[in-house]
Design a protein around this motif. Sequence first.
Motif, PDB file in Angstrom:
ATOM      1  N   ALA A 125      56.679  57.265  42.868  1.00 32.28           N
ATOM      2  CA  ALA A 125      57.063  55.904  42.484  1.00 32.28           C
ATOM      3  C   ALA A 125      56.511  54.894  43.486  1.00 32.28           C
ATOM      4  CB  ALA A 125      58.585  55.804  42.397  1.00 32.28           C
ATOM      5  N   GLN A 126      56.554  55.238  44.770  1.00 33.73           N
ATOM      6  CA  GLN A 126      56.023  54.305  45.776  1.00 33.73           C
ATOM      7  C   GLN A 126      54.515  54.122  45.627  1.00 33.73           C
ATOM      8  OE1 GLN A 126      57.949  56.534  49.188  1.00 33.73           O
ATOM      9  NE2 GLN A 126      58.136  54.413  49.858  1.00 33.73           N
ATOM     10  N   LEU A 127      53.816  55.248  45.451  1.00 32.15           N
ATOM     11  CA  LEU A 127      52.360  55.166  45.334  1.00 32.15           C
ATOM     12  C   LEU A 127      51.952  54.479  44.029  1.00 32.15           C
ATOM     13  CD1 LEU A 127      51.614  58.677  46.854  1.00 32.15           C
ATOM     14  CD2 LEU A 127      50.953  56.462  47.841  1.00 32.15           C
ATOM     15  N   GLN A 128      52.714  54.719  42.978  1.00 33.78           N
ATOM     16  CA  GLN A 128      52.418  54.049  41.703  1.00 33.78           C
ATOM     17  C   GLN A 128      52.571  52.529  41.858  1.00 33.78           C
ATOM     18  OE1 GLN A 128      51.501  55.953  38.772  1.00 33.78           O
ATOM     19  NE2 GLN A 128      50.698  53.892  38.399  1.00 33.78           N
ATOM     20  N   ALA A 129      53.594  52.115  42.611  1.00 32.71           N
ATOM     21  CA  ALA A 129      53.815  50.681  42.834  1.00 32.71           C
ATOM     22  C   ALA A 129      52.606  50.058  43.535  1.00 32.71           C
ATOM     23  CB  ALA A 129      55.089  50.463  43.660  1.00 32.71           C
ATOM     24  N   ILE A 130      52.029  50.792  44.475  1.00 32.71           N
ATOM     25  CA  ILE A 130      50.836  50.280  45.167  1.00 32.71           C
ATOM     26  C   ILE A 130      49.663  50.196  44.197  1.00 32.71           C
ATOM     27  CG2 ILE A 130      49.093  50.834  46.917  1.00 32.71           C
ATOM     28  CD1 ILE A 130      51.324  51.944  48.671  1.00 32.71           C
ATOM     29  N   VAL A 131      49.406  51.300  43.500  1.00 34.96           N
ATOM     30  CA  VAL A 131      48.258  51.357  42.590  1.00 34.96           C
ATOM     31  C   VAL A 131      48.345  50.255  41.526  1.00 34.96           C
ATOM     32  CG1 VAL A 131      47.273  52.787  40.740  1.00 34.96           C
ATOM     33  CG2 VAL A 131      47.735  53.800  42.990  1.00 34.96           C
ATOM     34  N   ASP A 132      49.568  50.008  41.036  1.00 34.59           N
ATOM     35  CA  ASP A 132      49.751  49.007  39.972  1.00 34.59           C
ATOM     36  C   ASP A 132      49.420  47.590  40.431  1.00 34.59           C
ATOM     37  OD1 ASP A 132      50.498  50.948  38.213  1.00 34.59           O
ATOM     38  OD2 ASP A 132      52.659  50.559  38.327  1.00 34.59           O
ATOM     39  N   ARG A 133      49.417  47.360  41.720  1.00 36.26           N
ATOM     40  CA  ARG A 133      49.093  46.012  42.216  1.00 36.26           C
ATOM     41  C   ARG A 133      47.616  45.660  42.056  1.00 36.26           C
ATOM     42  NH1 ARG A 133      52.042  46.967  47.922  1.00 36.26           N
ATOM     43  NH2 ARG A 133      54.185  46.789  47.183  1.00 36.26           N
ATOM     44  N   TYR A 134      46.764  46.684  41.888  1.00 36.19           N
ATOM     45  CA  TYR A 134      45.319  46.439  41.899  1.00 36.19           C
ATOM     46  C   TYR A 134      44.675  46.962  40.624  1.00 36.19           C
ATOM     47  CZ  TYR A 134      46.725  45.653  46.646  1.00 36.19           C
ATOM     48  OH  TYR A 134      47.382  45.172  47.747  1.00 36.19           O
ATOM     49  N   PRO A 135      45.027  46.359  39.485  1.00 33.57           N
ATOM     50  CA  PRO A 135      44.497  46.870  38.215  1.00 33.57           C
ATOM     51  C   PRO A 135      42.974  46.747  38.126  1.00 33.57           C
ATOM     52  CG  PRO A 135      45.691  44.797  37.891  1.00 33.57           C
ATOM     53  CD  PRO A 135      45.915  45.202  39.309  1.00 33.57           C
ATOM     54  N   ALA A 136      42.372  45.825  38.870  1.00 35.81           N
ATOM     55  CA  ALA A 136      40.923  45.640  38.794  1.00 35.81           C
ATOM     56  C   ALA A 136      40.176  46.755  39.531  1.00 35.81           C
ATOM     57  CB  ALA A 136      40.537  44.282  39.376  1.00 35.81           C
ATOM     58  N   ASP A 137      40.813  47.329  40.572  1.00 36.34           N
ATOM     59  CA  ASP A 137      40.165  48.416  41.324  1.00 36.34           C
ATOM     60  C   ASP A 137      40.213  49.701  40.500  1.00 36.34           C
ATOM     61  OD1 ASP A 137      40.694  46.363  43.049  1.00 36.34           O
ATOM     62  OD2 ASP A 137      41.136  47.654  44.762  1.00 36.34           O
ATOM     63  N   THR A 138      39.219  50.558  40.679  1.00 31.24           N
ATOM     64  CA  THR A 138      39.325  51.885  40.075  1.00 31.24           C
ATOM     65  C   THR A 138      40.127  52.748  41.034  1.00 31.24           C
ATOM     66  OG1 THR A 138      37.220  52.415  41.084  1.00 31.24           O
ATOM     67  CG2 THR A 138      37.200  51.793  38.745  1.00 31.24           C
ATOM     68  N   ALA A 139      41.426  52.598  40.928  1.00 25.77           N
ATOM     69  CA  ALA A 139      42.312  53.242  41.904  1.00 25.77           C
ATOM     70  C   ALA A 139      42.410  54.743  41.642  1.00 25.77           C
ATOM     71  CB  ALA A 139      43.691  52.616  41.816  1.00 25.77           C
ATOM     72  N   PRO A 140      42.607  55.522  42.698  1.00 21.82           N
ATOM     73  CA  PRO A 140      42.815  56.963  42.522  1.00 21.82           C
ATOM     74  C   PRO A 140      44.146  57.213  41.815  1.00 21.82           C
ATOM     75  CG  PRO A 140      43.136  56.312  44.820  1.00 21.82           C
ATOM     76  CD  PRO A 140      42.659  55.103  44.093  1.00 21.82           C
TER      77      PRO A 140
END
Lengths: 179, 179
Positions: A125-140
Amino acid sequence: MVIKEGLRPGGRSARVQASVHSAVHELLEVHARSSVTVPMIAARAGVTPSTIYRRWGDLGALLADVALARMRPDSEPADTGSLRGDLRAWAEQYLDEMNSEPGRMMMRDVQCSQTPGYCVSILSAQLQAIVDRYPADTAPSVDRLINLLAAPTVFRILFSNTPLTVAELHALIELALKA
Amino acid sequence: MVIKEGLRPGGRSARVQASVHSAVHELLEVHARSSVTVPMIAARAGVTPSTIYRRWGDLGALLADVALARMRPDSEPADTGSLRGDLRAWAEQYLDEMNSEPGRMMMRDVQCSQTPGYCVSILSAQLQAIVDRYPADTAPSVDRLINLLAAPTVFRILFSNTPLTVAELHALIELALKA
């Protein structure tokens, strides 16, 4: 053990839980873990031992529940303005926390609980919260971040003589960020 | 606990060790771990309890020593003719072994021992043996292999509901092999 989520705040059940958790915290500050018993906790929390047995099953399950509650973060992961920065802030804090004495004890308790998967769901949940902040990046993916950041952090603490260094952690973050 | 390496094979010390280790194995086949005691082990091994206390310190240290001895591989890692093939064979076997009931017990015992770092040194030796077979390849470092293969394997077993799949393991090997 079933971990009770979503208790009505302020309800009787929530008050019992808060009181028992506080009792465990206080007792562990002055007693060795191996000498703390359910009757001691019950006396301090002002409940009967059978309340504790009925609700948690046994001492191990109660300690794991307390450890998990402590691990549940009080706030969102730090927002530094970039995916790399957020991952670094999160991973450095995670390394610090797990490498502390309470962190090591928590990992031991959680492994003995019936719900170790709950641990990964908190991290996710914590990592998802981080990833969700940067929808433009191709996040892992979150799984990739768990395998490449959380796993080596914990493995090195539990099974090696030397925890990860911050430089190693940064190198793992770069690897995780690579397409 | 000091783990005694390089005992003279066939010496008195080695015979005591072999006999005590066998006694532990035999007892754990028929008794729950929590009910095995040092006097039971001593009686079965034909030594006095004080021999065990003098040599291993306590029951936890003895169980960890037995677990580590079991983990020490009997043979070189499989030689498939390629670095990728050897890493796959090693990682798949490691996943299988750690995910078994003896593997999980071993990890628990080793964490409670005074020498958890010994665990990583066994892994390192195996991975180094693989890497040394392919001097022409730009092989990843052993630390990288531990962080990217052993760590996620163990972390997922201990803290998640689902162990790594073989497909995930293969993807991690490809990542480890990337320059």
